[in-house]
Design a protein around this motif. Structure first.
Motif, PDB file in Angstrom:
ATOM      1  N   CYS A 103      -8.121   0.337   0.471  1.00 56.08           N
ATOM      2  CA  CYS A 103      -7.439   0.944   1.730  1.00 56.08           C
ATOM      3  C   CYS A 103      -7.689   2.008   1.619  1.00 56.08           C
ATOM      4  O   CYS A 103      -7.015   2.927   2.682  1.00 56.08           O
ATOM      5  CB  CYS A 103      -6.054   0.485   1.885  1.00 56.08           C
ATOM      6  SG  CYS A 103      -4.715   1.497   0.687  1.00 56.08           S
ATOM      7  N   CYS A 108      -1.717   2.230  -5.187  1.00 59.53           N
ATOM      8  CA  CYS A 108      -0.709   1.448  -4.769  1.00 59.53           C
ATOM      9  C   CYS A 108      -0.642   0.485  -5.213  1.00 59.53           C
ATOM     10  O   CYS A 108      -1.243   0.008  -6.091  1.00 59.53           O
ATOM     11  CB  CYS A 108      -1.950   0.306  -3.160  1.00 59.53           C
ATOM     12  SG  CYS A 108      -2.401   1.923  -2.065  1.00 59.53           S
ATOM     13  N   CYS A 168      -8.063   1.688  -4.833  1.00 56.65           N
ATOM     14  CA  CYS A 168      -7.244   0.543  -4.170  1.00 56.65           C
ATOM     15  C   CYS A 168      -8.654   0.924  -2.830  1.00 56.65           C
ATOM     16  O   CYS A 168      -9.097   1.653  -2.393  1.00 56.65           O
ATOM     17  CB  CYS A 168      -6.487   1.202  -3.261  1.00 56.65           C
ATOM     18  SG  CYS A 168      -4.813  -0.235  -2.675  1.00 56.65           S
ATOM     19  N   HIS A 204       0.985  -1.294   0.392  1.00 53.25           N
ATOM     20  CA  HIS A 204       0.243   0.034   0.058  1.00 53.25           C
ATOM     21  C   HIS A 204       0.774   1.035  -0.224  1.00 53.25           C
ATOM     22  O   HIS A 204       0.624   2.006   0.449  1.00 53.25           O
ATOM     23  CB  HIS A 204      -1.384   0.181   1.172  1.00 53.25           C
ATOM     24  CG  HIS A 204      -2.120  -1.501   0.956  1.00 53.25           C
ATOM     25  ND1 HIS A 204      -2.915  -1.571  -0.017  1.00 53.25           N
ATOM     26  CD2 HIS A 204      -1.893  -2.760   1.616  1.00 53.25           C
ATOM     27  CE1 HIS A 204      -3.540  -2.410  -0.041  1.00 53.25           C
ATOM     28  NE2 HIS A 204      -3.380  -3.485   0.599  1.00 53.25           N
TER      29      HIS A 204
END
Ligand SMILES: [Zn+2]
Length: 307
Positions: A175, A180, A173, A157
């Motif tokens: 996250c 990433c 992503c 990440h």
């Protein structure tokens, strides 16, 4: 005898090894997806099963997706989201009535390969799992590097280094960020790139997984060749920055994409411009134990003499 448990999103695997690392027995059960308390009892039942059949008890290491937060003691960063926020490191030892060691599954992978696998004998090892995601783990002198936040080795990440114009801002992503490393270097990342290159061909690119794309590249198909070349360049950039920070002797690849043979010749040729050194002696190798590395590494969380 030592016991390793690999707590995956779809299956839970248990392995007993003897002092020399030889496999004694192995069991695999489906993971109770979405149910934390059933996950606990499934692990306990698996261990009871292994110890009954082996005729002895052993210390237990568990590889988990995500990690145990040193600050709260709770699971964090797990893509098996029903584990997040749960006190697994308290509950499982209490249920079993003995201590249990936990580590991130990519850390277990790296430990396995550094102990008696493809990186045996190397002092600094970076283990990478290229599959559904892009996990990473670091082993130094035979020990897993955990870190104060318990995220050592989590490179997936970070933003892809040295992004080209068409790589910015990059795919979204899970996250919450974009671009990433994982969005480019996971299996889905390669498939997405290939599909983009094939647009207009009249054939949907999304039906192809990494193995198919590598196979098509080997037969000379232009789009697949371009997708593979781009993948290798991205992997070289992502690993080049790891080499600058960690300077590992060996980088071991695991996961589905580690079976693509051309990576091992091409990527080290491509990473040199991204490494701050006149020459790069880091070796890029394929995991010796393949899918079994995670569960082996979990068993290795206990050192010789522990069991
Ligand atoms: Zn991300």
């Amino acid at each position: 005898m030592r016991i390793g448990i690999d707590l995956g999103g779809t299956k839970i695997e248990g392995l007993a090894i003897d002092r020399g690392g030889r496999e004694r027995l192995r069991r695999r059960i489906p993971a109770p997806r979405g149910d934390y308390s059933q996950t606990l009892s499934a692990i306990a039942a698996l261990i009871a099963d292994i110890e009954r059949d082996a005729g002895e008890r052993g210390p237990i290491g568990v590889g988990i997706p995500g990690t145990i937060s040193p600050a709260t003691g709770l699971v964090k960063n797990a893509n098996s989201t029903w584990l997040n926020g749960r006190p697994l490191a308290d509950d499982l030892p209490r249920l079993l009535g003995r201590p249990v060691r936990f580590a991130n599954d990519a850390n277990c992978f790296a430990l396995s390969e550094a102990t008696d696998g493809a990186a045996a004998g190397a002092s600094i090892v970076f283990g990478v799992i290229l599959g559904t995601g892009t996990g990473g783990g670091v082993v130094v002198d035979g020990r897993v590097l955990t870190g104060v936040n318990a995220i050592a080795g989590e490179w997936g990440h970070n933003p892809l280094p040295a992004p080209r114009d068409d790589e910015r801002p990059g795919p979204a992503c899970y996250c919450g960020r974009s671009g990433c490393i994982e969005t480019f270097l996971s299996g889905a990342g390669l498939t997405r790139d290939y599909a983009r290159l094939r647009q207009g061909s009249g054939e949907a690119g999304f039906d192809f997984d990494a193995a198919d794309i590598a196979k098509r590249a080997a037969t000379g198909e232009a789009a697949a060749g371009a997708a593979m070349a781009r993948y290798e360049d991205r992997l070289a950039r992502a690993l080049g920055s790891v080499i600058n920070v960690l300077d590992p002797e060996v980088i071991v690849l695991g996961g589905g994409l580690s079976n693509i043979e051309r990576l091992y010749a091409n990527v080290p040729r491509l990473w040199t411009p991204y490494v701050f050194s006149d020459r790069v002696d880091t070796r890029l190798v394929r995991a010796k134990y393949g899918d079994s590395s995670g569960v082996r590494g979990a068993a290795w969380l206990w050192e010789a003499g522990d069991g």
